[in-house]
Write a protein that holds these residues in place. Structure first.
Motif, PDB file in Angstrom:
ATOM      1  N   ALA A 128       0.837  -1.207   0.000  1.00 27.22           N
ATOM      2  CA  ALA A 128       0.000   0.000   0.000  1.00 27.22           C
ATOM      3  C   ALA A 128       0.868   1.253   0.000  1.00 27.22           C
ATOM      4  CB  ALA A 128      -0.927  -0.011   1.218  1.00 27.22           C
ATOM      5  N   GLU A 129       1.989   1.223   0.737  1.00 20.70           N
ATOM      6  CA  GLU A 129       2.904   2.371   0.715  1.00 20.70           C
ATOM      7  C   GLU A 129       3.447   2.608  -0.686  1.00 20.70           C
ATOM      8  OE1 GLU A 129       6.069   1.825   3.484  1.00 20.70           O
ATOM      9  OE2 GLU A 129       4.850   2.383   5.216  1.00 20.70           O
ATOM     10  N   VAL A 188       3.461   5.575  -5.929  1.00 19.60           N
ATOM     11  CA  VAL A 188       3.223   5.609  -7.373  1.00 19.60           C
ATOM     12  C   VAL A 188       2.102   6.597  -7.690  1.00 19.60           C
ATOM     13  CG1 VAL A 188       2.390   4.251  -9.336  1.00 19.60           C
ATOM     14  CG2 VAL A 188       4.111   3.303  -7.803  1.00 19.60           C
ATOM     15  N   LEU A 189       1.050   6.578  -6.893  1.00 21.00           N
ATOM     16  CA  LEU A 189      -0.058   7.509  -7.114  1.00 21.00           C
ATOM     17  C   LEU A 189       0.385   8.952  -6.891  1.00 21.00           C
ATOM     18  CD1 LEU A 189      -3.037   5.600  -5.437  1.00 21.00           C
ATOM     19  CD2 LEU A 189      -2.557   5.854  -7.878  1.00 21.00           C
ATOM     20  N   ALA A 190       1.323   9.178  -5.978  1.00 25.84           N
ATOM     21  CA  ALA A 190       1.816  10.536  -5.718  1.00 25.84           C
ATOM     22  C   ALA A 190       2.610  11.070  -6.899  1.00 25.84           C
ATOM     23  CB  ALA A 190       2.675  10.549  -4.455  1.00 25.84           C
ATOM     24  N   ALA A 191       3.137  10.182  -7.743  1.00 22.99           N
ATOM     25  CA  ALA A 191       3.912  10.611  -8.906  1.00 22.99           C
ATOM     26  C   ALA A 191       3.027  10.985 -10.094  1.00 22.99           C
ATOM     27  CB  ALA A 191       4.886   9.502  -9.320  1.00 22.99           C
ATOM     28  N   PRO A 211      -4.660  11.297  -6.423  1.00 25.38           N
ATOM     29  CA  PRO A 211      -5.543  11.227  -5.257  1.00 25.38           C
ATOM     30  C   PRO A 211      -4.854  11.837  -4.032  1.00 25.38           C
ATOM     31  CG  PRO A 211      -4.589   9.087  -5.700  1.00 25.38           C
ATOM     32  CD  PRO A 211      -4.123  10.005  -6.793  1.00 25.38           C
ATOM     33  N   LYS A 212      -5.588  11.925  -2.940  1.00 26.00           N
ATOM     34  CA  LYS A 212      -5.032  12.480  -1.704  1.00 26.00           C
ATOM     35  C   LYS A 212      -3.925  11.558  -1.195  1.00 26.00           C
ATOM     36  CE  LYS A 212      -9.424  14.471  -0.404  1.00 26.00           C
ATOM     37  NZ  LYS A 212     -10.572  14.354   0.460  1.00 26.00           N
ATOM     38  N   PRO A 213      -2.963  12.108  -0.454  1.00 25.97           N
ATOM     39  CA  PRO A 213      -1.906  11.263   0.115  1.00 25.97           C
ATOM     40  C   PRO A 213      -2.508  10.192   1.031  1.00 25.97           C
ATOM     41  CG  PRO A 213      -1.343  13.590   0.350  1.00 25.97           C
ATOM     42  CD  PRO A 213      -2.745  13.516  -0.167  1.00 25.97           C
ATOM     43  N   ASP A 214      -1.840   9.088   1.137  1.00 28.27           N
ATOM     44  CA  ASP A 214      -2.249   7.944   1.965  1.00 28.27           C
ATOM     45  C   ASP A 214      -3.630   7.415   1.590  1.00 28.27           C
ATOM     46  OD1 ASP A 214       0.150   8.110   3.336  1.00 28.27           O
ATOM     47  OD2 ASP A 214      -0.653   9.494   4.829  1.00 28.27           O
ATOM     48  N   THR A 215      -3.982   7.494   0.320  1.00 29.87           N
ATOM     49  CA  THR A 215      -5.286   7.003  -0.124  1.00 29.87           C
ATOM     50  C   THR A 215      -5.422   5.512   0.131  1.00 29.87           C
ATOM     51  OG1 THR A 215      -5.405   8.691  -1.820  1.00 29.87           O
ATOM     52  CG2 THR A 215      -6.813   6.772  -2.121  1.00 29.87           C
TER      53      THR A 215
END
Length: 172
Positions: free
Chosen positions: A131-132, A137-140, A147-151
């Motif tokens: 999940a981390e 990857v989503l933060a990039a 999406p929001k951080p820690d989605t």
């Protein structure tokens, strides 16, 4: 041998002949110097142009080799992408067995480090770290679709052993 004195008329004709000879000789020498200079200049100019042509030819050959390498690299990348697509297409058939095998290998390694651990603990740890990675990857992604951080981490349920999940959170 007697020397005879030239008459004025004869002396003038000899002098005229001598002046004409010098003029003609000077003209011939001047033309010869000009022609030799022109030949030397033309030779140097031809050598300079030949050198430029040789350099341009070498540069063109080097550029062609570089272009061939770039084309070969692009073809190799395209082939690798196609190979990867074929591999992904084969995942439903072969991938499941490979996933099970590699996960079992990872679990055995984890079990050596955590002899008292259970499969549930291993699954909790793997899912937390996965999940981390998904969140990274989503933060990039571009900001418009990010999406929001820690989605993904926010959607993760807590593991059944509270001490284990605290150990994971403390390891961060």
């Amino acid at each position: 041998m007697s020397r005879r004195k030239l008459s004025r008329r004869e002396g003038d004709s000899v002098l005229k002949w001598l002046v004409r000879f010098v003029r003609r000789s000077f003209f011939v020498v001047a033309v010869l110097v000009f022609l030799v200079g022109a030949a030397i200049t033309s030779t140097l100019w031809a050598l300079q142009l030949s050198t430029q042509i040789a350099i341009m030819g070498a540069n063109a050959a080097a550029a062609a080799v570089q272009h061939r390498k770039e084309v070969a690299r692009a073809v190799a990348r395209t082939k690798a992408k196609a190979r990867l697509r074929r591999l992904i297409a084969a995942v439903p058939v072969l991938g499941v067995g490979a996933i099970i095998y590699y996960e079992d290998q990872d679990y055995e390694e984890w079990l050596k480090e955590n002899p008292d651990g259970k499969r549930g603990d291993y699954a909790c740890e793997v899912s937390h770290f996965s999940a981390e990675v998904v969140d990274e990857v989503l933060a990039a992604l571009p900001e418009s679709v990010r999406p929001k951080p820690d989605t993904v981490l926010g959607l993760m349920p807590a593991c059944s052993d509270p001490n284990f999940s605290n150990d994971i959170i403390a390891a961060d």
